[in-house]
Design an enzyme around this catalytic site. Structure first.
Site, PDB file in Angstrom:
ATOM      1  N   PHE A 174       0.803  -1.218   0.000  1.00 29.89           N
ATOM      2  CA  PHE A 174       0.000   0.000   0.000  1.00 29.89           C
ATOM      3  C   PHE A 174       0.834   1.265   0.000  1.00 29.89           C
ATOM      4  O   PHE A 174       0.344   2.340  -0.349  1.00 29.89           O
ATOM      5  CB  PHE A 174      -0.941   0.026   1.220  1.00 29.89           C
ATOM      6  N   LYS A 198      -1.196  -7.999  -8.865  1.00 34.21           N
ATOM      7  CA  LYS A 198      -2.187  -7.844  -7.800  1.00 34.21           C
ATOM      8  C   LYS A 198      -1.750  -6.673  -6.927  1.00 34.21           C
ATOM      9  O   LYS A 198      -0.920  -6.815  -6.041  1.00 34.21           O
ATOM     10  CB  LYS A 198      -2.314  -9.101  -6.936  1.00 34.21           C
ATOM     11  N   GLU A 201      -5.039  -4.084  -2.106  1.00 32.86           N
ATOM     12  CA  GLU A 201      -6.476  -3.828  -2.141  1.00 32.86           C
ATOM     13  C   GLU A 201      -6.843  -2.504  -1.482  1.00 32.86           C
ATOM     14  O   GLU A 201      -7.949  -2.000  -1.656  1.00 32.86           O
ATOM     15  CB  GLU A 201      -7.229  -4.972  -1.451  1.00 32.86           C
ATOM     16  N   ARG A 202      -5.898  -1.905  -0.748  1.00 38.05           N
ATOM     17  CA  ARG A 202      -6.166  -0.613  -0.115  1.00 38.05           C
ATOM     18  C   ARG A 202      -6.010   0.552  -1.092  1.00 38.05           C
ATOM     19  O   ARG A 202      -6.617   1.608  -0.898  1.00 38.05           O
ATOM     20  CB  ARG A 202      -5.212  -0.397   1.069  1.00 38.05           C
ATOM     21  N   SER A 251       5.391  -6.841   3.968  1.00 43.93           N
ATOM     22  CA  SER A 251       5.799  -7.204   5.322  1.00 43.93           C
ATOM     23  C   SER A 251       6.587  -8.514   5.342  1.00 43.93           C
ATOM     24  O   SER A 251       6.521  -9.323   4.416  1.00 43.93           O
ATOM     25  CB  SER A 251       4.565  -7.355   6.219  1.00 43.93           C
ATOM     26  N   CYS A 306       9.739   1.447   3.508  1.00 44.70           N
ATOM     27  CA  CYS A 306      10.653   0.376   3.921  1.00 44.70           C
ATOM     28  C   CYS A 306      12.076   0.899   4.040  1.00 44.70           C
ATOM     29  O   CYS A 306      12.930   0.241   4.630  1.00 44.70           O
ATOM     30  CB  CYS A 306      10.589  -0.802   2.954  1.00 44.70           C
ATOM     31  N   GLU A 406       9.659  -3.471  13.365  1.00 40.83           N
ATOM     32  CA  GLU A 406       9.507  -2.353  12.442  1.00 40.83           C
ATOM     33  C   GLU A 406       8.218  -1.604  12.798  1.00 40.83           C
ATOM     34  O   GLU A 406       7.131  -2.188  12.767  1.00 40.83           O
ATOM     35  CB  GLU A 406       9.440  -2.854  11.002  1.00 40.83           C
TER      36      GLU A 406
END
Length: 524
Positions: A174, A198, A201-202, A251, A306, A406
């Site tokens: 995201f 893909k 979805e957010r 993640s 990140c 994190e």
């Protein structure tokens, strides 16, 4: 917000009503299959929220099994012709594509801000860094060159060349709705592969607009397909035999899962995961520049990078700079990303905000000093947003939860070290290896640090050392799974396979009088 949605409707990326019954229902995001933006037949929809208000601004489908299969088979059919298309024609598609992205950069950035929350300036940077990878793909005629060694033996030559793998897939996070997809499908496609994407979805809007622009650039139907969903879509990508390679950014939990499951099914996988990036501050550093760099790299994008510089290691007398660091952080303006003058926007969700606040509290409970607390920041007009202001925890120790995990929010944890060697030990004992930076005016100190620290990407007076696309993104250790990194030369290697040909055309036009049954010993 209304203007942004009207733009998406005009582009036909979302349906005005979709399968919903009421005019007040939010618009639905389409699938992109075989060159067509189609509405899903699913009965399962996920809400898309504006993080600054938490209002529902759209819905995204969980693609059905039939729709995912249709997307994969579309990629498979298109591969037969796309892989045989001249590299010069593929290059032309991406030359047009990079120009279309430039022309629509602001429009893409507005979609990102609406769905992800980052400031417009930061969203434009998101698109621009992805655009640079697309620009680099335009040099594919040089990047894809093979190798040759003539005359390896009498009348014998050896040469190799790179071929596409087939159908490749990408699963994106995201936090960079444009940059990360643009790390993936342009590089794969210019090499002759087709791609199944893909997006998160957010934040699907940017990926959908990028797909439309690619179609406008001349990419044939089926060369890029987009599905939406969560766990079922991820498992489909990991399991379906037509997919030969998977790229993932996100993640650690998801990345380890995708790497293990995809590899078990015989796929190439590159998985960029979590990080704990350290900024080492030497007492001889330029104070003003260093403090500004720390604040920007720790709190920009609300810490949802990140490569965010989430940990400062103050060496020796540099610890006396803490009060000035706090004062600079206090001056940052927290607001909705589309508001003028905003320095950092909201976190992606209420759950993300709660997690960040919990980790800050864990640091306090374990003995860290809370020098700046942004957990209760108030943003006028956006009281329901997921805002956390700049937060600084000092006196942090390596065993504390706020250090070992994190945080992924606008939180800077500060450790202290007596010497450079101690700072290096702290970093090398941390499991992550994504990025680090050292701030110093001493070349010998910088050289020692870059050679001794076990991290894949290092900045010297550069706080976020993300390499430009002529190099590769080389995170290491616990931040990466796989053998070959993203974009650059390693990206080409990931998306291609090598075929080597050993050829002999004898000068004398004759044939062997008897078969050779011993092991060939070329060059003996």
């Amino acid at each position: 917000m209304a203007a942004i949605l009207r733009t998406a409707l005009r582009r036909k990326l979302i349906m005005p009503l979709g399968r919903m019954c009421y005019s007040t229902s939010p618009p639905t995001t389409k699938l992109f299959i075989d060159g067509k933006f189609i509405e899903s037949n699913t009965s399962e929809w996920l809400d898309i929220h504006n993080p600054a208000t938490n209002e529902v601004i759209g819905k995204v489908p969980k693609a059905t099994k039939e729709e995912m299969l249709a997307a994969a088979f579309s990629c498979q059919r298109a591969f037969a012709s796309w892989s045989e298309t001249s590299v010069l024609i593929r290059q032309q598609v991406f030359l047009k594509y990079q120009q279309l992205i430039k022309e629509n950069l602001t429009e893409i950035a507005k979609l990102i801000t609406a769905e992800q929350g980052k400031t417009l300036a930061d969203a434009e940077g998101d698109v621009f860094r992805g655009l640079q990878v697309v620009e680099h793909t335009c040099s594919i005629t040089s990047l894809l060159l093979g190798e040759t060694l003539p005359g390896i033996a009498k009348d014998m030559d050896v040469f190799n060349y790179r071929l596409p793998l087939g159908v490749c897939a990408g699963i994106t996070p995201f936090n960079f709705p444009a940059m990360i997809p643009l790390w993936m499908f342009p590089m794969a496609m210019v090499c002759g592969n087709t791609y199944l994407l893909k997006p998160s979805e957010r934040v699907p809007g940017a990926a959908m607009l990028l797909a439309k622009l690619l179609q406008d650039a001349g990419a044939p139907d089926g060369t890029l397909n987009i599905i939406h969903g969560q766990h079922d879509a991820v498992n489909f990508i990991c399991d379906h035999p037509v997919i030969k390679a998977i790229s993932f950014v996100g993640s650690n939990q998801a990345g380890e899962y995708i790497y293990t499951r995809g590899s078990k099914n015989g796929k190439r996988v590159q998985s960029n995961m979590g990080a704990k990036n350290h900024g080492v501050v030497m007492p001889d550093a330029n104070k003003e520049n260093t403090l500004n760099q720390l604040v920007g790299a720790a709190f920009g994008a609300a810490g949802q990078r990140c490569m965010a510089l989430s940990t400062a290691v103050l060496v020796g007398e540099a610890k006396s700079w803490l009060p000035e660091l706090v004062e600079k952080a206090k001056k940052l303006r927290v607001n909705a990303g589309d508001q003028p003058g905003s320095d950092l926007g909201p976190l992606i969700s209420p759950q993300a905000k709660a997690r960040v606040c919990d980790l800050v509290q864990s640091g306090v409970t374990e003995g860290a000093k809370l020098l700046l607390d942004g957990r209760k920041v108030e943003v006028k007009g956006y009281e329901s947003g997921n805002f956390v202001g700049p937060t600084i925890l000092a006196g942090v120790k390596p065993h504390m939860k706020c250090y070992t995990e994190e945080i992924f929010g606008p939180v800077l944890v500060v450790l202290e070290a007596s010497t450079l060697d101690e700072a290096v030990d702290i970093i090398n004992q941390n499991p992550y290896g994504n990025g680090t930076a050292i701030f110093t005016t001493n070349g010998a100190t910088a050289r020692k640090y870059t050679h001794q620290v076990d991290v894949g990407q290092i900045g010297v007076n550069v706080p976020i050392p993300v390499p430009l696309p002529m190099f590769s993104f080389t995170g290491s250790r616990g931040s990466f799974r796989g053998d070959t990194n993203f974009y650059g030369k390693q990206g080409i290697q990931f998306y291609t396979q090598v075929k080597t040909v050993t050829s002999q055309w004898k000068e004398e036009d004759s044939t062997l009088s008897s078969p050779a049954v011993v092991m060939p010993t070329i060059g003996r």
